[in-house]
Design a protein around this motif. Sequence first.
Motif, PDB file in Angstrom:
ATOM      1  N   ASN A  52      -5.461 -14.215   2.349  1.00  0.00           N
ATOM      2  CA  ASN A  52      -4.039 -13.931   2.546  1.00  0.00           C
ATOM      3  C   ASN A  52      -3.629 -12.575   1.956  1.00  0.00           C
ATOM      4  O   ASN A  52      -2.453 -12.344   1.683  1.00  0.00           O
ATOM      5  N   PHE A  53      -4.599 -11.665   1.780  1.00  0.00           N
ATOM      6  CA  PHE A  53      -4.312 -10.326   1.273  1.00  0.00           C
ATOM      7  C   PHE A  53      -4.610  -9.278   2.345  1.00  0.00           C
ATOM      8  O   PHE A  53      -5.602  -9.385   3.078  1.00  0.00           O
ATOM      9  N   VAL A  54      -3.759  -8.256   2.406  1.00  0.00           N
ATOM     10  CA  VAL A  54      -3.934  -7.141   3.334  1.00  0.00           C
ATOM     11  C   VAL A  54      -3.706  -5.848   2.559  1.00  0.00           C
ATOM     12  O   VAL A  54      -2.728  -5.719   1.819  1.00  0.00           O
ATOM     13  N   LEU A  55      -4.623  -4.897   2.715  1.00  0.00           N
ATOM     14  CA  LEU A  55      -4.480  -3.567   2.136  1.00  0.00           C
ATOM     15  C   LEU A  55      -4.267  -2.579   3.273  1.00  0.00           C
ATOM     16  O   LEU A  55      -5.054  -2.527   4.214  1.00  0.00           O
ATOM     17  N   SER A  56      -3.201  -1.816   3.163  1.00  0.00           N
ATOM     18  CA  SER A  56      -2.899  -0.771   4.137  1.00  0.00           C
ATOM     19  C   SER A  56      -3.023   0.580   3.441  1.00  0.00           C
ATOM     20  O   SER A  56      -2.429   0.796   2.384  1.00  0.00           O
ATOM     21  N   VAL A  57      -3.815   1.485   4.030  1.00  0.00           N
ATOM     22  CA  VAL A  57      -4.000   2.830   3.500  1.00  0.00           C
ATOM     23  C   VAL A  57      -3.388   3.792   4.518  1.00  0.00           C
ATOM     24  O   VAL A  57      -3.858   3.883   5.652  1.00  0.00           O
ATOM     25  N   SER A  58      -2.325   4.470   4.103  1.00  0.00           N
ATOM     26  CA  SER A  58      -1.558   5.293   5.036  1.00  0.00           C
ATOM     27  C   SER A  58      -1.282   6.674   4.468  1.00  0.00           C
ATOM     28  O   SER A  58      -1.466   6.921   3.278  1.00  0.00           O
ATOM     29  N   GLU A  59      -0.786   7.521   5.349  1.00  0.00           N
ATOM     30  CA  GLU A  59      -0.447   8.897   4.998  1.00  0.00           C
ATOM     31  C   GLU A  59       0.968   9.160   5.480  1.00  0.00           C
ATOM     32  O   GLU A  59       1.392   8.651   6.514  1.00  0.00           O
ATOM     33  N   GLY A  60       1.715   9.933   4.717  1.00  0.00           N
ATOM     34  CA  GLY A  60       3.067  10.242   5.133  1.00  0.00           C
ATOM     35  C   GLY A  60       3.748  11.210   4.201  1.00  0.00           C
ATOM     36  O   GLY A  60       3.091  12.040   3.562  1.00  0.00           O
ATOM     37  N   GLU A  61       5.064  11.060   4.114  1.00  0.00           N
ATOM     38  CA  GLU A  61       5.866  11.910   3.242  1.00  0.00           C
ATOM     39  C   GLU A  61       6.776  11.060   2.383  1.00  0.00           C
ATOM     40  O   GLU A  61       7.354  10.085   2.860  1.00  0.00           O
TER      41      GLU A  61
END
Length: 113
Positions: A60-69
């Motif tokens: 039930n765990f989710v890791l999101s790796v994102s790029e932005g500002e």
Amino acid sequence: MEGQFDKISEYITPGTTHYIQHSPFITDGVEGLQAAIEHMAEQGVTMEYKKNHKVLGEGNFVLSVSEGEFAGNHVAYYDLLRLEDNKIVEHWGAIETIPPESEWKNSNGKFGF
């Protein structure tokens, strides 16, 4: 959600007992999250996710790796979410500024996996 905060209850159940926030700057509950977002907007602080590099899930765990500002700075976002009944119930997050490539000490950067 592309700024459509009225849709937040599709992802997080309202009420302080349904959403645990591990940021020292945001109180628990969807209401605390909304208040923090509104406060940032009042201060002119923007937060934009531009590219999602990786999503990993187990149980039930989710890791999101994102790029932005964030506040005008180029950043990496790491968001760890715990889900229950298809809704977010807990969040841990880290935001780190990405320096210009000319200042990097290696060639792989934040997303070289």
